[in-house]
Design a protein around this motif. Structure first.
Motif, mmCIF file in Angstrom:
data_model
loop_
_atom_site.group_PDB
_atom_site.id
_atom_site.type_symbol
_atom_site.label_atom_id
_atom_site.label_comp_id
_atom_site.label_asym_id
_atom_site.label_seq_id
_atom_site.Cartn_x
_atom_site.Cartn_y
_atom_site.Cartn_z
ATOM 1 N N LEU A 1 -6.393 -1.094 -0.730
ATOM 2 C CA LEU A 1 -6.430 -0.069 -1.767
ATOM 3 C C LEU A 1 -7.862 0.238 -2.197
ATOM 4 N N MET A 2 -8.704 -0.780 -2.266
ATOM 5 C CA MET A 2 -10.113 -0.554 -2.590
ATOM 6 C C MET A 2 -10.776 0.333 -1.547
ATOM 7 N N GLY B 1 1.622 4.648 -2.902
ATOM 8 C CA GLY B 1 1.595 6.080 -2.620
ATOM 9 C C GLY B 1 0.757 6.497 -1.438
ATOM 10 N N TYR B 2 0.367 5.538 -0.581
ATOM 11 C CA TYR B 2 -0.488 5.867 0.557
ATOM 12 C C TYR B 2 0.227 5.612 1.882
ATOM 13 N N ARG B 3 -0.136 6.410 2.892
ATOM 14 C CA ARG B 3 0.448 6.272 4.222
ATOM 15 C C ARG B 3 -0.522 5.523 5.133
ATOM 16 N N VAL B 4 0.022 4.643 5.967
ATOM 17 C CA VAL B 4 -0.786 3.759 6.805
ATOM 18 C C VAL B 4 -0.416 3.962 8.271
ATOM 19 N N ALA B 5 -1.427 4.031 9.135
ATOM 20 C CA ALA B 5 -1.226 4.123 10.582
ATOM 21 C C ALA B 5 -1.720 2.839 11.226
ATOM 22 N N MET B 6 -0.784 2.033 11.730
ATOM 23 C CA MET B 6 -1.142 0.817 12.463
ATOM 24 C C MET B 6 -1.087 1.098 13.958
ATOM 25 N N HIS B 7 -2.007 0.502 14.690
ATOM 26 C CA HIS B 7 -1.982 0.591 16.146
ATOM 27 C C HIS B 7 -2.534 -0.710 16.699
ATOM 28 N N GLY B 8 -2.044 -1.116 17.857
ATOM 29 C CA GLY B 8 -2.538 -2.362 18.430
ATOM 30 C C GLY B 8 -1.617 -2.923 19.474
ATOM 31 N N SER B 9 -1.833 -4.194 19.773
ATOM 32 C CA SER B 9 -1.010 -4.875 20.762
ATOM 33 C C SER B 9 0.363 -5.129 20.175
ATOM 34 N N ALA B 10 1.365 -5.093 21.033
ATOM 35 C CA ALA B 10 2.735 -5.274 20.566
ATOM 36 C C ALA B 10 3.041 -6.731 20.268
ATOM 37 N N ASN C 1 4.634 13.095 13.614
ATOM 38 C CA ASN C 1 5.931 13.572 13.139
ATOM 39 C C ASN C 1 6.591 12.548 12.218
ATOM 40 N N ALA C 2 6.468 11.263 12.583
ATOM 41 C CA ALA C 2 7.090 10.214 11.768
ATOM 42 C C ALA C 2 6.468 10.137 10.383
ATOM 43 N N LEU C 3 5.152 10.371 10.300
ATOM 44 C CA LEU C 3 4.466 10.272 9.011
ATOM 45 C C LEU C 3 4.833 11.404 8.053
ATOM 46 N N LYS C 4 5.548 12.394 8.543
ATOM 47 C CA LYS C 4 5.996 13.455 7.645
ATOM 48 C C LYS C 4 7.043 12.940 6.661
ATOM 49 N N THR C 5 7.755 11.908 7.083
ATOM 50 C CA THR C 5 8.803 11.346 6.211
ATOM 51 C C THR C 5 8.615 9.859 5.953
ATOM 52 N N ALA C 6 7.959 9.136 6.858
ATOM 53 C CA ALA C 6 7.780 7.691 6.712
ATOM 54 C C ALA C 6 6.445 7.397 6.034
ATOM 55 N N ALA C 7 6.370 6.225 5.404
ATOM 56 C CA ALA C 7 5.138 5.834 4.720
ATOM 57 C C ALA C 7 4.145 5.154 5.654
ATOM 58 N N SER C 8 4.629 4.596 6.776
ATOM 59 C CA SER C 8 3.767 3.909 7.738
ATOM 60 C C SER C 8 4.324 4.096 9.138
ATOM 61 N N VAL C 9 3.470 3.911 10.125
ATOM 62 C CA VAL C 9 3.895 3.907 11.526
ATOM 63 C C VAL C 9 3.158 2.788 12.245
ATOM 64 N N PHE C 10 3.727 2.360 13.357
ATOM 65 C CA PHE C 10 3.059 1.401 14.237
ATOM 66 C C PHE C 10 3.099 1.959 15.654
ATOM 67 N N VAL D 1 0.844 -1.202 0.000
ATOM 68 C CA VAL D 1 0.000 0.000 0.000
ATOM 69 C C VAL D 1 0.878 1.249 0.000
ATOM 70 N N ASN D 2 1.979 1.216 0.745
ATOM 71 C CA ASN D 2 2.926 2.332 0.729
ATOM 72 C C ASN D 2 3.498 2.545 -0.659
ATOM 73 N N MET D 3 3.834 1.454 -1.344
ATOM 74 C CA MET D 3 4.373 1.557 -2.695
ATOM 75 C C MET D 3 3.372 2.196 -3.657
#
Length: 383
Positions: free
Chosen positions: A353-354, A162-171, A200-209, A158-160
């Motif tokens: 993507l859909m 062109g979209y940014r993804v925010a993951m959150h959850g249990s480690a 802040n991370a999403l300013k340069t990274a495509a995804s975060v967790f 999904v990053n490839m």
């Protein structure tokens, strides 16, 4: 003809008009026992400006006073109840009483929506569309689940695109402690301890967790009540819906059609516009394409379901001498080939993507082919 006069029934018993109405509750009360009217009047006197513990006591009484004397909370009441708990203003006994009572009788969509609103306010979560996250991807999985996080490879596709993804959850947990944190770092995905760090991370990274264990200690403690009760609480049901970075679209997995309907109904109350819920086991946010799967959607706020026919499943891959983590990483780098998991990754990326692009059901194969091209291009991009 009957010679009965007005008011008489034509038989020897009393006139029907003289019979008292059926009682709606027992007319006899024990000495000192308050009547339902007295209880309702007492609770009604506890207003919005009452002390937090007193307001929470009112919500517990409303929710669990017994058959005929209790009711579910409305959305505003549920929000206030959980806000009191999250702010540390509740007695521990009150916390257990409210959560256990609601779990026993079954929380309503309004109560769940109120809880989500309270969680978002407590976390100071972003409003939808105010950050650079395009897709919210919750990963609250059971620590007993023994599987590799193949969905993270789908996130990278999904990053490839062109979209940014925010993951959150249990480690992660169990014998493979913090497996999602390790997988994120191996994938080059920043692991963030707060919403501010993630923005802040999403300013340069495509995804975060964002691991919930570091995001908020109070929520983590509430989720950690499971061993004390040996049952889930309403909080376990709604964590997938908090969308802490305010992404415009969300994708998640849910086990059981009832849970999928519930999650979608809650999302509708919260005003969610774009959502895809994949029918799966143990809420895994992955799409297994080898059986017919129903997708529960919100498309521009409107709900509809569609089914995707199962694909032919390839044969099992031969055993390797790699660990699960090594094999998971080797499939991405091309050092190992697993056609079955490649199909899972690409099908999951296609559905993501859909969701982002608000695509209709009949375009799945088109998006799957797009994901396959991205999968092939990953090695070129890494070269």
């Amino acid at each position: 003809m009957s010679s009965s006069r007005p008011g008489e029934t034509g038989w020897s018993g009393p006139a029907l008009l003289d019979v008292p109405p059926l009682a709606v509750r027992p007319s006899m009360l024990l000495d000192g026992q308050p009547s339902p009217e007295h209880i309702a009047d007492k609770l009604s006197r506890i207003g919005d400006n009452a002390p937090p513990m007193q307001r929470l006591a009112k919500y517990i009484a409303l929710s669990g006073a017994g058959v005929g004397r209790s009711r579910s909370l409305n959305q505003e009441e549920a929000q206030d109840a959980l806000s009191i708990i999250l702010d540390g203003e509740a007695d521990p006994i009150q916390i257990g009483a409210l959560l256990a009572t609601m779990q026993f009788r079954g929380a309503t969509t309004s109560e769940f929506a109120g809880f989500v609103t309270a969680l978002r306010a407590h976390l100071k979560a972003s409003d939808v569309g105010t950050t650079t996250a395009d897709l919210d991807w919750p990963v609250y999985l059971s620590p007993k689940l023994r599987t590799s996080p193949w969905f993270m490879h789908a996130v990278r596709l999904v990053n490839m695109a062109g979209y940014r993804v925010a993951m959150h959850g249990s480690a992660g947990g169990g014998q493979d402690e913090a497996k999602f944190v390790i997988a994120a770092k191996m994938s080059g995905i920043p692991v963030c301890a707060s919403i501010k760090d993630a923005k802040n991370a999403l300013k340069t990274a495509a995804s975060v967790f964002i691991p919930m264990e570091t995001l908020d200690a109070q929520i983590t403690r509430l989720i950690g009540l499971y061993p004390l009760m040996e049952m889930r609480s309403p909080l376990n049901t709604i964590l997938q819906l908090i969308n802490p970075l305010g992404a415009k679209a969300s994708i998640m997995g849910a086990s059981g059609s009832a849970r999928r309907d519930l999650h979608r109904d809650i999302a509708m109350l919260l005003g969610v516009q774009q959502l895809s819920i994949i029918g799966n086991i143990r809420d895994i946010p992955e799409f297994g394409p080898f059986r017919t799967t129903t997708i529960y959607r919100l498309l521009d706020g409107a709900s509809y379901d569609f089914s995707i026919p199962g694909m032919k499943q390839p044969g099992a891959e031969p055993d390797t001498l790699m660990t699960m983590r090594e094999y998971w990483f080797a499939v991405w780098t091309g050092a190992a080939r697993d056609e079955r998991m490649e199909m899972v990754i690409c099908a999951t990326a296609a559905m993501a993507l859909m969701t982002i692009e608000c695509a209709s059901a009949d375009s799945f194969l088109e998006y799957y082919q797009r994901a396959l091209r991205l999968w092939k291009d990953r090695l070129v991009a890494a070269a």
